[in-house]
Structures are given as structure tokens and as C-alpha cells.
Write a protein that holds these residues in place. Structure first.
Motif, PDB file in Angstrom:
ATOM      1  N   ALA A  25       0.828  -1.193   0.000  1.00 34.17           N
ATOM      2  CA  ALA A  25       0.000   0.000   0.000  1.00 34.17           C
ATOM      3  C   ALA A  25       0.869   1.253   0.000  1.00 34.17           C
ATOM      4  O   ALA A  25       0.459   2.287  -0.458  1.00 34.17           O
ATOM      5  CB  ALA A  25      -0.928  -0.014   1.206  1.00 34.17           C
ATOM      6  N   TRP A  26       2.075   1.166   0.469  1.00 37.20           N
ATOM      7  CA  TRP A  26       2.946   2.329   0.514  1.00 37.20           C
ATOM      8  C   TRP A  26       3.598   2.617  -0.835  1.00 37.20           C
ATOM      9  O   TRP A  26       4.108   3.687  -1.055  1.00 37.20           O
ATOM     10  CB  TRP A  26       4.040   2.132   1.562  1.00 37.20           C
ATOM     11  N   LEU A  27       3.613   1.676  -1.721  1.00 37.76           N
ATOM     12  CA  LEU A  27       4.175   1.920  -3.042  1.00 37.76           C
ATOM     13  C   LEU A  27       3.182   2.770  -3.826  1.00 37.76           C
ATOM     14  O   LEU A  27       1.992   2.510  -3.819  1.00 37.76           O
ATOM     15  CB  LEU A  27       4.441   0.607  -3.782  1.00 37.76           C
ATOM     16  N   GLY A  28       3.693   3.798  -4.492  1.00 35.53           N
ATOM     17  CA  GLY A  28       2.793   4.657  -5.238  1.00 35.53           C
ATOM     18  C   GLY A  28       3.577   5.708  -6.001  1.00 35.53           C
ATOM     19  O   GLY A  28       4.805   5.703  -6.034  1.00 35.53           O
ATOM     20  N   ASP A  29       2.873   6.642  -6.594  1.00 36.12           N
ATOM     21  CA  ASP A  29       3.514   7.678  -7.396  1.00 36.12           C
ATOM     22  C   ASP A  29       2.626   8.901  -7.395  1.00 36.12           C
ATOM     23  O   ASP A  29       1.417   8.817  -7.175  1.00 36.12           O
ATOM     24  CB  ASP A  29       3.715   7.163  -8.823  1.00 36.12           C
ATOM     25  N   SER A  30       3.229  10.038  -7.665  1.00 38.26           N
ATOM     26  CA  SER A  30       2.487  11.282  -7.758  1.00 38.26           C
ATOM     27  C   SER A  30       3.227  12.190  -8.725  1.00 38.26           C
ATOM     28  O   SER A  30       4.443  12.116  -8.859  1.00 38.26           O
ATOM     29  CB  SER A  30       2.395  11.944  -6.382  1.00 38.26           C
ATOM     30  N   ASP A  31       2.511  13.042  -9.406  1.00 41.13           N
ATOM     31  CA  ASP A  31       3.123  14.002 -10.326  1.00 41.13           C
ATOM     32  C   ASP A  31       2.237  15.233 -10.349  1.00 41.13           C
ATOM     33  O   ASP A  31       1.050  15.166 -10.032  1.00 41.13           O
ATOM     34  CB  ASP A  31       3.240  13.391 -11.720  1.00 41.13           C
ATOM     35  N   GLN A  32       2.822  16.371 -10.747  1.00 44.70           N
ATOM     36  CA  GLN A  32       2.060  17.612 -10.762  1.00 44.70           C
ATOM     37  C   GLN A  32       2.586  18.493 -11.881  1.00 44.70           C
ATOM     38  O   GLN A  32       3.783  18.515 -12.158  1.00 44.70           O
ATOM     39  CB  GLN A  32       2.221  18.334  -9.426  1.00 44.70           C
TER      40      GLN A  32
END
Length: 181
Positions: A25-32
Motif C-alpha cells: 500500500a505504501w508503493l505509489g507515485d504522484s506528479d504535478q
């Protein structure tokens, strides 16, 4: 005892499974991506270094250097020059507009140019050879009736309108006229 061991093994399996699940659940990604919109602008100035009052002497050539400058940082624009001749100026004076300016059809004494977006100031002189000539046929009798109320006068008026949205100088001129002082 077997129940206890089974419960401990089951608790261990649940503990390992939940740790693995939490880790996943801690694996993830974000971009802006941000877009900033800054103000565009079109700025001009009209200047002259030779003054604004001139003596008329028949056949004399007077140095006059009015120029319209598009200020650096301006967007692509249509620039216009309007020349107002008052108090019968053309009976006394003759001049030619610099050939870099194009007459606007159906608008006497209005001229235009296109100016690309510019980072630095760009100046355009208005008069050919930066001169005005007093007509040689002007007489003393004509000048004797002149007073400060009726001296011949040329007024140069500059306008600028963004190019975007105006395909022709005529369309841009309609908008420029709204800026008349």
C-alpha cells in the motif's frame, strides 16, 4: 496446546500478510504540472528630440524627428500612426511619411506597420529624411494673419493593438480607434 500453536502460527501468518499488504500500500507515485499565466502587454511611445515649436520661413527645411517606439517586451502588434493637420497646415507645409509606413486604405493620414514580439525597443521614424519643408509660395501676407490661435499644426498620434485576433490592419484599426485620446 495444538490449538495454541495453531493460533500462534495463524497470528504469525496474519502478521506477515498484513505487513506485506501495508508495504504494498505504501508503493505509489504522484506528479504535478502547474501552469502560470503572466500578463502580456503592448507598449509604445512617441518622442521627438528637436522640439515642438518651429519658425516658418518660406522654402526653409526644418529638421523634425518624431518617432514611434515599440517598447521591448511587447507582444506582436499592429502599430498605427495618425497625422492630424490643423489650421490649414498643408497650405504652409509639405512633408512625406517615411516609406517604412504603409497608408491604411480608406483612412487618409493613417499609416500602419506590423511589429513582431520584441525583447528590446524598436523605433520607427515618421518623416522621410526627418524633415518638413515650408512651402516656397507662402507669402508674408499669409504669415502676418497667423496668431497663436491659428498657427499651422501637425499632430502625430500613435496606436498599438495586439496582432493576435486581428488578421488585417483594417480590423485592428477599428480597435485602435477606441484608444483615441
Amino acid at each position: 496446546m495444538k490449538k495454541k500453536i495453531l493460533l500462534l502460527v495463524l497470528a504469525g501468518v496474519l502478521l506477515c500478510g498484513s505487513t506485506l499488504f501495508v508495504t504494498l500500500a505504501w508503493l505509489g507515485d504522484s506528479d504535478q504540472l502547474s501552469n502560470t499565466f503572466v500578463a502580456g502587454n503592448v507598449n509604445i511611445t512617441l518622442t521627438e528630440s528637436t522640439g515642438s515649436d518651429y519658425k516658418m520661413v518660406p522654402a526653409a527645411t526644418v529638421s523634425e524627428d518624431p518617432k514611434l517606439t515599440v517598447i521591448g517586451g511587447s507582444e506582436a502588434c499592429w502599430i498605427f500612426l495618425e497625422i492630424e493637420e490643423t489650421n490649414d497646415a498643408t497650405s504652409f507645409l509639405s512633408y512625406a511619411v517615411n516609406s517604412l509606413w504603409t497608408p491604411l486604405p480608406d483612412h487618409p493620414n493613417v499609416y500602419y506597420r506590423q511589429q513582431a514580439e520584441t525583447a528590446s525597443d524598436v523605433a520607427y521614424y515618421i518623416l522621410e529624411d526627418n524633415t518638413i519643408t515650408v512651402k516656397p509660395e507662402v507669402t508674408k501676407a499669409q504669415m502676418d494673419v497667423l496668431t497663436s490661435a491659428n498657427y499651422p499644426k501637425l499632430t502625430f498620434i500613435g496606436y498599438a493593438v495586439q496582432q493576435l485576433g486581428f488578421d488585417t490592419p483594417q480590423a485592428a484599426w477599428v480597435e485602435a480607434e477606441k484608444f483615441a485620446r
